[in-house]
Write a protein that holds these residues in place. Structure first.
Motif, PDB file in Angstrom:
ATOM      1  N   PRO A 152       0.818  -1.223   0.000  1.00 21.05           N
ATOM      2  CA  PRO A 152       0.000   0.000   0.000  1.00 21.05           C
ATOM      3  C   PRO A 152       0.846   1.265   0.000  1.00 21.05           C
ATOM      4  O   PRO A 152       0.458   2.268  -0.600  1.00 21.05           O
ATOM      5  CB  PRO A 152      -0.833  -0.123   1.281  1.00 21.05           C
ATOM      6  CG  PRO A 152      -0.768  -1.545   1.672  1.00 21.05           C
ATOM      7  CD  PRO A 152       0.515  -2.079   1.166  1.00 21.05           C
ATOM      8  N   VAL A 153       1.991   1.225   0.686  1.00 19.26           N
ATOM      9  CA  VAL A 153       2.879   2.388   0.698  1.00 19.26           C
ATOM     10  C   VAL A 153       3.408   2.656  -0.703  1.00 19.26           C
ATOM     11  O   VAL A 153       3.438   3.801  -1.171  1.00 19.26           O
ATOM     12  CB  VAL A 153       4.050   2.167   1.690  1.00 19.26           C
ATOM     13  CG1 VAL A 153       5.006   3.359   1.664  1.00 19.26           C
ATOM     14  CG2 VAL A 153       3.520   1.922   3.098  1.00 19.26           C
ATOM     15  N   ALA A 154       3.813   1.587  -1.400  1.00 19.37           N
ATOM     16  CA  ALA A 154       4.334   1.736  -2.756  1.00 19.37           C
ATOM     17  C   ALA A 154       3.265   2.286  -3.700  1.00 19.37           C
ATOM     18  O   ALA A 154       3.542   3.181  -4.507  1.00 19.37           O
ATOM     19  CB  ALA A 154       4.849   0.388  -3.259  1.00 19.37           C
ATOM     20  N   SER A 155       2.040   1.788  -3.596  1.00 20.29           N
ATOM     21  CA  SER A 155       0.964   2.279  -4.466  1.00 20.29           C
ATOM     22  C   SER A 155       0.630   3.732  -4.160  1.00 20.29           C
ATOM     23  O   SER A 155       0.408   4.535  -5.075  1.00 20.29           O
ATOM     24  CB  SER A 155      -0.287   1.404  -4.285  1.00 20.29           C
ATOM     25  OG  SER A 155      -0.045   0.072  -4.678  1.00 20.29           O
ATOM     26  N   ALA A 156       0.610   4.074  -2.879  1.00 19.81           N
ATOM     27  CA  ALA A 156       0.310   5.456  -2.494  1.00 19.81           C
ATOM     28  C   ALA A 156       1.405   6.413  -2.949  1.00 19.81           C
ATOM     29  O   ALA A 156       1.124   7.535  -3.390  1.00 19.81           O
ATOM     30  CB  ALA A 156       0.133   5.544  -0.979  1.00 19.81           C
ATOM     31  N   LEU A 157       2.664   5.999  -2.838  1.00 19.56           N
ATOM     32  CA  LEU A 157       3.756   6.835  -3.322  1.00 19.56           C
ATOM     33  C   LEU A 157       3.654   7.053  -4.831  1.00 19.56           C
ATOM     34  O   LEU A 157       3.914   8.155  -5.328  1.00 19.56           O
ATOM     35  CB  LEU A 157       5.102   6.201  -2.979  1.00 19.56           C
ATOM     36  CG  LEU A 157       5.549   6.265  -1.520  1.00 19.56           C
ATOM     37  CD1 LEU A 157       6.837   5.478  -1.322  1.00 19.56           C
ATOM     38  CD2 LEU A 157       5.756   7.712  -1.079  1.00 19.56           C
ATOM     39  N   THR A 158       3.279   6.014  -5.557  1.00 21.86           N
ATOM     40  CA  THR A 158       3.160   6.129  -7.010  1.00 21.86           C
ATOM     41  C   THR A 158       2.123   7.173  -7.398  1.00 21.86           C
ATOM     42  O   THR A 158       2.394   8.077  -8.195  1.00 21.86           O
ATOM     43  CB  THR A 158       2.775   4.779  -7.631  1.00 21.86           C
ATOM     44  OG1 THR A 158       3.724   3.785  -7.250  1.00 21.86           O
ATOM     45  CG2 THR A 158       2.737   4.866  -9.138  1.00 21.86           C
ATOM     46  N   ILE A 159       0.938   7.076  -6.830  1.00 21.17           N
ATOM     47  CA  ILE A 159      -0.142   8.000  -7.193  1.00 21.17           C
ATOM     48  C   ILE A 159       0.070   9.363  -6.548  1.00 21.17           C
ATOM     49  O   ILE A 159      -0.110  10.406  -7.196  1.00 21.17           O
ATOM     50  CB  ILE A 159      -1.504   7.408  -6.788  1.00 21.17           C
ATOM     51  CG1 ILE A 159      -1.762   6.122  -7.587  1.00 21.17           C
ATOM     52  CG2 ILE A 159      -2.629   8.411  -7.032  1.00 21.17           C
ATOM     53  CD1 ILE A 159      -3.029   5.395  -7.219  1.00 21.17           C
TER      54      ILE A 159
END
Length: 592
Positions: free
Chosen positions: A335-342
């Motif tokens: 979730p951290v990786a996805s949130a950083l991406t967006i």
């Protein structure tokens, strides 16, 4: 002959020879095919980019390029969106729901291609998000713009938006049923049989385009080998609860990290920070790179070497502890990786991350059970697939979409019972902690989306500006009652706004307020309006939502309320005018 002239002639011919119902059916097939073509194009482009960037990586060793690729992709995405497309990115499906709710289903023309370019760069360079959201936006934009081009009304435009979304999902996953149900559960809030048929046509059309162009080459699919064992039911029940908690964790971490990244005002520093952070995460946990479908296949096939490939832990394949801890780390950090991406400015959706999280959840759950050997061995592949269903149900609040998607992906209904159980339990647990889905939470909190409330939806379609009444005669606060008597003779109203020379509303006067004075000639000359005027029970701002206006009427019991614009008097709004507008809008919707 100009394009507009040709279009006008076609529309005239269409009205004469094709009724609205059949015309929408024809358009739904066209939109489904165009959405399927967009899905194939984007999928192929991303796979090509990823192959060129990572195809030469050594299988057994980490690669420092994992740190740089996501940063490059996000920077390119931000520059393209800001300076070329001039479009603000974010969560695409959320934007579609906002457009349907607040902008009469009128989607910008540029969105028919903008999300394809930006998401190809983001995901192709390793952004930890999915392509389904951008493809849904693309298909929905195609549906909306075709509807606008053909001069269709709001309801039919909205239906075509759903057709675009259905065709996109069907094309990506080779799952026409899931495409239809996704459009019904997530995009459209009011579906009848008449609007259901176009969704079926669009979904099948999108799937056929993908099958003709790609076959099974890049579509995600998996054939079941292990049967469902009824004895595993208690484990599936427990998995459902775990998936619900994991879905709640995913949503909370996504919102928290996106909010934290969003505090950086400047776009480029935000992209730099998010890109570097994402690159470091992928360097440690390579399965997080891109959509993650290769890792999902590896989990389903029992290929631990693929999961640990290109990481520091490749040499520890024989250790069950290492595999479990590594994948647990992937689960927690995804979730951290996805949130950083967006949050950093990338383009993508949470559809694929929800499937990835579900597969990891089911994989870790089953491997742990097999490791502790409580009672026999369970099928890791079955639990991973059912976990995908559970996380999608909990994160997106789309339990039926999740069930039928996994059933179609696996080519049968062998796991239908555990899919139903886990989907229902995960949805219930997630809804207990978070009432609204990932797509709708922020919209509902801002008052921009009202799911499943027909009354409020109709109120939202009424424009306050169009029903404000301006035929009330104004009186100055320094005027006498004698002056007002002159207005009474001219007015058809029994209410008079007291307005000063600057246009500011000072109060109101009704006939009841002057009934005794108007028949006394002496008092008519001496009594000044500002001494007998009174304040209205409430004020309405011209940009107020209709729901707020109706609440003010209910609280005050008034029949008319003054409307202000920029602090100045603009007119009055009445209950009767609102009720008439409500009835007209309701009748129009039923006819459509």
């Amino acid at each position: 002959m100009s394009v507009n002239t040709l279009l006008a002639r076609f529309l005239v011919w269409r009205i004469r020879h094709i009724n609205n119902k059949n015309f929408v059916l024809l358009l739904s097939g066209l939109i489904g095919m165009l959405s399927g073509l967009a899905a194939v194009t984007l999928k192929s482009a991303v796979h090509f980019i990823q192959q060129q960037l990572t195809g030469f990586f050594h299988f057994g060793f980490p690669n420092l390029l994992y740190i740089t690729y996501p940063l490059i992709g996000i920077l390119l995405t931000v520059l393209l969106a800001r300076y070329v497309l001039k479009e603000k990115l974010g969560h695409g499906v959320t934007d579609i729901l906002y457009t349907i709710s607040k902008k009469s289903s009128l989607i910008r023309r540029t969105k028919m291609y903008s999300r394809m370019f930006t998401s190809a760069l983001t995901v192709g360079f390793g952004g930890s998000v999915g392509l389904e959201g951008p493809i849904v936006v693309t298909g929905s934009a195609i549906g909306s713009n075709v509807g606008q081009l053909m001069h269709l009304n709001y309801k039919k435009r909205t239906s075509l938006i759903g057709c675009g979304a259905a065709g996109a999902i069907a094309a990506i996953f080779n799952s026409p049923i899931a495409g239809v149900i996704f459009a019904v559960e997530v995009i459209l809030s009011d579906v009848t049989i008449a609007s259901f048929i176009p969704l079926l046509i669009a979904s099948v059309s999108g799937q056929l385009v993908a099958l003709v162009l790609l076959g099974e080459e890049v579509l995600f699919s998996f054939r079941l080998e292990d049967p469902f064992q009824a004895a595993d039911t208690p484990y599936f029940l427990l998995l459902g609860a775990v998936c619900g908690l994991a879905a709640f964790y995913f949503n909370r971490i996504m919102w928290a990290v996106e909010g934290w990244v969003g505090r950086i005002q400047e776009a480029l520093p935000r992209a730099l920070m998010g890109g570097i952070g994402l690159g470091l995460i992928i360097f440690i946990f390579p399965p997080i790179y891109g959509e993650g479908y290769d890792s999902i296949i590896a989990m389903l096939s029992g290929q631990d070497e693929v999961l640990l490939s290109r990481s520091f832990f490749f040499g520890e394949l024989d250790s069950v502890y290492v595999v479990l801890l590594f994948m647990l780390g992937v689960l927690l950090i995804k979730p951290v990786a996805s949130a950083l991406t967006i949050g950093a400015g990338g383009s993508g959706g949470v559809f694929a991350p929800s499937l990835f999280m579900g597969a990891v959840t089911g994989f870790v759950f089953a491997r742990f059970i097999n490791f502790v050997q409580v009672a026999g061995q369970v099928s890791v592949a079955n639990f991973a697939l059912v976990g995908m269903c559970g996380l999608m149900s909990g994160i997106l609040h789309a339990p039926l979409t999740a069930i039928f998607l996994i059933a179609e992906i696996t080519g049968g209904y062998t796991l239908f019972v555990p899919l139903m159980l886990v989907s229902a339990i995960s949805y219930s647990v997630s809804s207990y902690f978070q009432r609204y889905s990932f797509y709708t939470k922020n919209l509902v909190e801002r008052g921009d989306f009202i799911p499943y409330d027909k009354d409020k939806q109709v109120l939202r379609l009424i424009s306050l500006e169009k029903i404000v009444e301006t035929d009330f005669l104004e009186i100055s606060p320094r005027a006498s009652v004698q002056d007002l008597v002159g207005l009474v003779q001219l007015s058809k109203r029994n209410l008079f706004p007291v307005v000063d020379e600057k246009g500011v509303l000072k109060g109101i006067i009704t006939l009841d307020d002057i009934r005794e004075i108007m028949f006394d000639s002496d008092k008519r000359q001496t009594v000044i309006i500002e001494t007998i005027m009174r304040q209205p029970p409430a004020y309405v701002q011209l940009d107020d939502e209709m729901e707020s206006v109706m609440n003010k009427f209910e609280k005050t019991g008034a029949w008319n309320l003054p409307v202000l614009y920029g602090g100045r008097y603009a007119g009055f709004v009445s209950k009767s005018r609102i009720f008439n507008a409500y009835r007209t809008r309701l009748i129009r919707q039923q006819r459509e």
